[in-house]
Scaffold this motif. Structure first.
Motif, PDB file in Angstrom:
ATOM      1  N   ASP A 126      15.336 133.405  45.201  1.00 13.38           N
ATOM      2  CA  ASP A 126      15.629 133.983  46.613  1.00 13.38           C
ATOM      3  C   ASP A 126      15.103 135.562  46.329  1.00 13.38           C
ATOM      4  O   ASP A 126      15.894 136.345  45.707  1.00 13.38           O
ATOM      5  N   ILE A 127      13.900 136.018  47.132  1.00  7.48           N
ATOM      6  CA  ILE A 127      13.332 137.151  46.969  1.00  7.48           C
ATOM      7  C   ILE A 127      13.387 137.981  48.229  1.00  7.48           C
ATOM      8  O   ILE A 127      12.687 137.570  49.320  1.00  7.48           O
ATOM      9  N   GLY A 128      13.889 138.921  48.090  1.00  3.96           N
ATOM     10  CA  GLY A 128      14.255 139.815  49.228  1.00  3.96           C
ATOM     11  C   GLY A 128      13.412 141.186  49.062  1.00  3.96           C
ATOM     12  O   GLY A 128      12.768 141.156  48.064  1.00  3.96           O
TER      13      GLY A 128
ATOM     14  N   VAL B 204       5.337 132.805  55.439  1.00  4.99           N
ATOM     15  CA  VAL B 204       4.685 132.233  54.534  1.00  4.99           C
ATOM     16  C   VAL B 204       3.572 131.307  55.509  1.00  4.99           C
ATOM     17  O   VAL B 204       3.921 130.148  55.840  1.00  4.99           O
ATOM     18  N   GLU B 205       2.271 131.439  55.660  1.00  9.07           N
ATOM     19  CA  GLU B 205       1.492 130.839  56.596  1.00  9.07           C
ATOM     20  C   GLU B 205       0.233 130.447  55.750  1.00  9.07           C
ATOM     21  O   GLU B 205      -0.378 129.147  56.360  1.00  9.07           O
ATOM     22  N   ASP B 206      -0.341 130.841  54.909  1.00  6.45           N
ATOM     23  CA  ASP B 206      -1.457 130.465  53.915  1.00  6.45           C
ATOM     24  C   ASP B 206      -1.159 130.570  52.597  1.00  6.45           C
ATOM     25  O   ASP B 206       0.008 131.003  52.129  1.00  6.45           O
ATOM     26  N   ASP B 207      -2.368 130.636  51.711  1.00  8.50           N
ATOM     27  CA  ASP B 207      -2.057 130.629  50.262  1.00  8.50           C
ATOM     28  C   ASP B 207      -1.704 132.379  49.988  1.00  8.50           C
ATOM     29  O   ASP B 207      -0.977 132.455  48.917  1.00  8.50           O
ATOM     30  N   ARG B 208      -2.034 133.217  50.828  1.00  5.99           N
ATOM     31  CA  ARG B 208      -1.993 134.617  50.609  1.00  5.99           C
ATOM     32  C   ARG B 208      -0.689 135.078  51.061  1.00  5.99           C
ATOM     33  O   ARG B 208      -0.487 134.938  52.435  1.00  5.99           O
ATOM     34  N   VAL B 209       0.230 135.756  50.270  1.00  7.34           N
ATOM     35  CA  VAL B 209       1.493 136.298  50.872  1.00  7.34           C
ATOM     36  C   VAL B 209       1.584 137.864  50.530  1.00  7.34           C
ATOM     37  O   VAL B 209       1.533 138.034  49.405  1.00  7.34           O
ATOM     38  N   SER B 210       1.732 138.530  51.587  1.00  5.59           N
ATOM     39  CA  SER B 210       1.922 140.060  51.118  1.00  5.59           C
ATOM     40  C   SER B 210       3.206 140.401  51.953  1.00  5.59           C
ATOM     41  O   SER B 210       3.542 140.275  53.153  1.00  5.59           O
ATOM     42  N   MET B 211       4.094 140.975  50.968  1.00  4.59           N
ATOM     43  CA  MET B 211       5.552 141.139  51.716  1.00  4.59           C
ATOM     44  C   MET B 211       5.665 142.296  52.460  1.00  4.59           C
ATOM     45  O   MET B 211       4.960 143.368  52.375  1.00  4.59           O
ATOM     46  N   THR B 212       6.407 141.983  53.656  1.00  6.44           N
ATOM     47  CA  THR B 212       6.657 143.185  54.671  1.00  6.44           C
ATOM     48  C   THR B 212       7.152 144.303  54.208  1.00  6.44           C
ATOM     49  O   THR B 212       6.907 145.547  54.396  1.00  6.44           O
ATOM     50  N   ASN B 213       8.236 144.055  53.545  1.00  8.38           N
ATOM     51  CA  ASN B 213       9.448 145.178  53.164  1.00  8.38           C
ATOM     52  C   ASN B 213       9.292 145.452  51.588  1.00  8.38           C
ATOM     53  O   ASN B 213      10.278 145.932  51.292  1.00  8.38           O
ATOM     54  N   HIS B 214       8.155 144.971  51.186  1.00  7.85           N
ATOM     55  CA  HIS B 214       7.945 145.316  49.727  1.00  7.85           C
ATOM     56  C   HIS B 214       6.283 145.253  49.115  1.00  7.85           C
ATOM     57  O   HIS B 214       5.678 144.704  49.970  1.00  7.85           O
ATOM     58  N   HIS B 215       6.084 145.736  48.168  1.00  5.19           N
ATOM     59  CA  HIS B 215       4.531 145.887  47.744  1.00  5.19           C
ATOM     60  C   HIS B 215       4.032 144.581  47.173  1.00  5.19           C
ATOM     61  O   HIS B 215       2.799 144.489  46.914  1.00  5.19           O
ATOM     62  N   TRP B 216       4.761 143.569  46.803  1.00  4.65           N
ATOM     63  CA  TRP B 216       4.266 142.402  46.036  1.00  4.65           C
ATOM     64  C   TRP B 216       3.276 141.645  46.918  1.00  4.65           C
ATOM     65  O   TRP B 216       3.903 141.717  48.247  1.00  4.65           O
TER      66      TRP B 216
ATOM     67  N   THR C  80       4.353 122.255  40.119  1.00  2.00           N
ATOM     68  CA  THR C  80       4.551 122.406  41.662  1.00  2.00           C
ATOM     69  C   THR C  80       5.233 123.870  41.863  1.00  2.00           C
ATOM     70  O   THR C  80       5.861 124.368  41.231  1.00  2.00           O
ATOM     71  N   LEU C  81       4.634 124.470  42.826  1.00  3.47           N
ATOM     72  CA  LEU C  81       5.153 125.741  43.303  1.00  3.47           C
ATOM     73  C   LEU C  81       5.472 125.847  44.733  1.00  3.47           C
ATOM     74  O   LEU C  81       4.337 125.791  45.483  1.00  3.47           O
ATOM     75  N   LEU C  82       6.465 125.809  45.426  1.00  5.27           N
ATOM     76  CA  LEU C  82       6.915 125.922  46.792  1.00  5.27           C
ATOM     77  C   LEU C  82       7.435 127.293  47.046  1.00  5.27           C
ATOM     78  O   LEU C  82       8.231 127.865  46.548  1.00  5.27           O
ATOM     79  N   VAL C  83       6.626 127.986  47.977  1.00  5.54           N
ATOM     80  CA  VAL C  83       7.100 129.210  48.378  1.00  5.54           C
ATOM     81  C   VAL C  83       7.040 129.307  49.885  1.00  5.54           C
ATOM     82  O   VAL C  83       6.404 128.840  50.905  1.00  5.54           O
ATOM     83  N   VAL C  84       8.436 129.571  50.379  1.00  5.72           N
ATOM     84  CA  VAL C  84       8.984 129.404  51.800  1.00  5.72           C
ATOM     85  C   VAL C  84       9.644 130.654  52.406  1.00  5.72           C
ATOM     86  O   VAL C  84      10.076 131.421  51.518  1.00  5.72           O
ATOM     87  N   ASN C  85       9.751 130.936  53.728  1.00  8.20           N
ATOM     88  CA  ASN C  85      10.281 131.841  54.229  1.00  8.20           C
ATOM     89  C   ASN C  85      11.823 131.848  53.631  1.00  8.20           C
ATOM     90  O   ASN C  85      12.558 130.877  53.757  1.00  8.20           O
TER      91      ASN C  85
END
Length: 322
Positions: free
Chosen positions: A8-10, A72-84, A99-104
């Motif tokens: 769970d990544i904030g 999380v809309e496509d393959d590229r995720v750029s965090m709004t509140n962090h630089h990752w 398997t790697l699932l990435v969700v909001n």
């Protein structure tokens, strides 16, 4: 059976856990500060390395699910509140995962709500929970998360939403003054601009022309040393009630409206005795409708980890036996 990795990544912290498939308990939980790692992949490797040093069998790990505070809309995720920023496919290959699932993150938190026990939630005010009805979720933290779950064919469907960025609507003269001050500073003023750690600071500045950090505001309000800080927290809770009522109306959340995130649980009686519930119900002709919807504070320590585990089960299930 191999363990799987959950997270769970904030914007501030990343909570990692290991879990054996089919089990509800977690084998290992650790919270890492996001700022300590240049990339998400580096944080994942650091956690798994520490887990291995504690005797956990992570060598055969091939499945992971991450809940992240971001669309999380496509393959590229750029965090709004962090630089990752990362590619899901590249991260999967880098970590040697099948398997790697990435969700909001709030979609994951929402997925946990139908399964919370009485020990994992605290009722705020009245209302009557209806079974098998939509459930709403809002949560102030580093940002403002909004989500919900909808029942469908015997299962629950989580909604990935960016509802925290809806435009803020004031309900009294103080809130009009706050909005006007923030208009001058930012232009567009979202609900998240007020209902977050940053929001506490901005409310206090707009009301009292004083710059304080959020922990100082809540601390002074809790110990009673500052009437100004208490007013700031009261205003925050009232605005949260109005926005939560908007979410409940939008979703038809007659299964209940839940408050998550990191800020509200720290407020204690300042929240439970605030005007949150009154403002939640204060919707004119629709007030009786809102009065029937129960509101709950999520007290479960790691609910999003349970939710992302359920989403991973859903992802893997269609492939079983294929």
């Amino acid at each position: 059976m191999s363990l799987r990795l959950l997270a769970d990544i904030g914007g501030t912290n990343a909570r990692f856990a290991l879990q054996e498939p089919g089990q509800s308990a977690f084998a290992d939980i650790e919270v890492l500060a996001c700022a300590d790692y240049a990339t998400l992949g580096e944080a994942m490797r650091a956690y798994l390395g520490k887990a291995a040093s504690r005797g956990l069998a992570v060598e055969g790990l091939r499945q992971a699910a991450l809940a992240i505070a971001n669309p999380v809309e496509d393959d590229r995720v750029s965090m709004t509140n962090h630089h990752w920023s990362f590619s899901i496919n590249a991260l999967r290959d880098e970590q040697e995962l099948e398997t790697l699932l990435v969700v909001n993150d709030f979609a994951a938190l929402a997925m946990s709500l139908p399964h919370l026990t009485a020990a994992g939630r605290e009722r705020i005010g009245g209302g009557l929970e209806l079974p098998d009805r939509p459930i709403g979720l809002i949560g102030p933290g580093t940002g403002l998360g909004v989500s919900g779950v909808i029942p469908a064919d015997g299962r629950w469907i989580a909604l990935a939403s960016e509802g925290g960025h809806v435009s803020f609507a004031p309900a009294n003269k103080d809130e009009v003054a706050i909005l006007e001050a923030l208009w001058r500073e930012f232009g567009h003023v979202s609900a998240e601009r007020l209902l977050s750690g940053m929001g506490l600071e901005l409310i206090h500045w707009a009301l009292h022309d004083e710059r304080l950090e959020a922990p100082g505001i809540t601390g002074a309000a809790l110990d009673g040393s500052s009437a100004a800080c208490r007013r700031t927290v009261d205003t925050f809770c009232a605005i949260l009630g109005s926005v939560a009522g908007n979410v409940a109306l939008t979703l038809g959340a007659t299964g209940g409206m839940y408050i998550g995130g990191g800020i509200v649980p720290r407020l204690g009686k300042l929240f439970t005795e605030s005007s949150f519930r009154a403002r939640f119900e204060d919707k004119g002709r629709l007030s009786p409708y809102l009065a029937r919807i129960p509101t709950y504070l999520v007290t479960e320590q790691y609910p999003a980890l349970h939710g992302v585990s359920a989403l991973l089960d859903d992802q893997i299930a269609p492939n079983r036996g294929a």
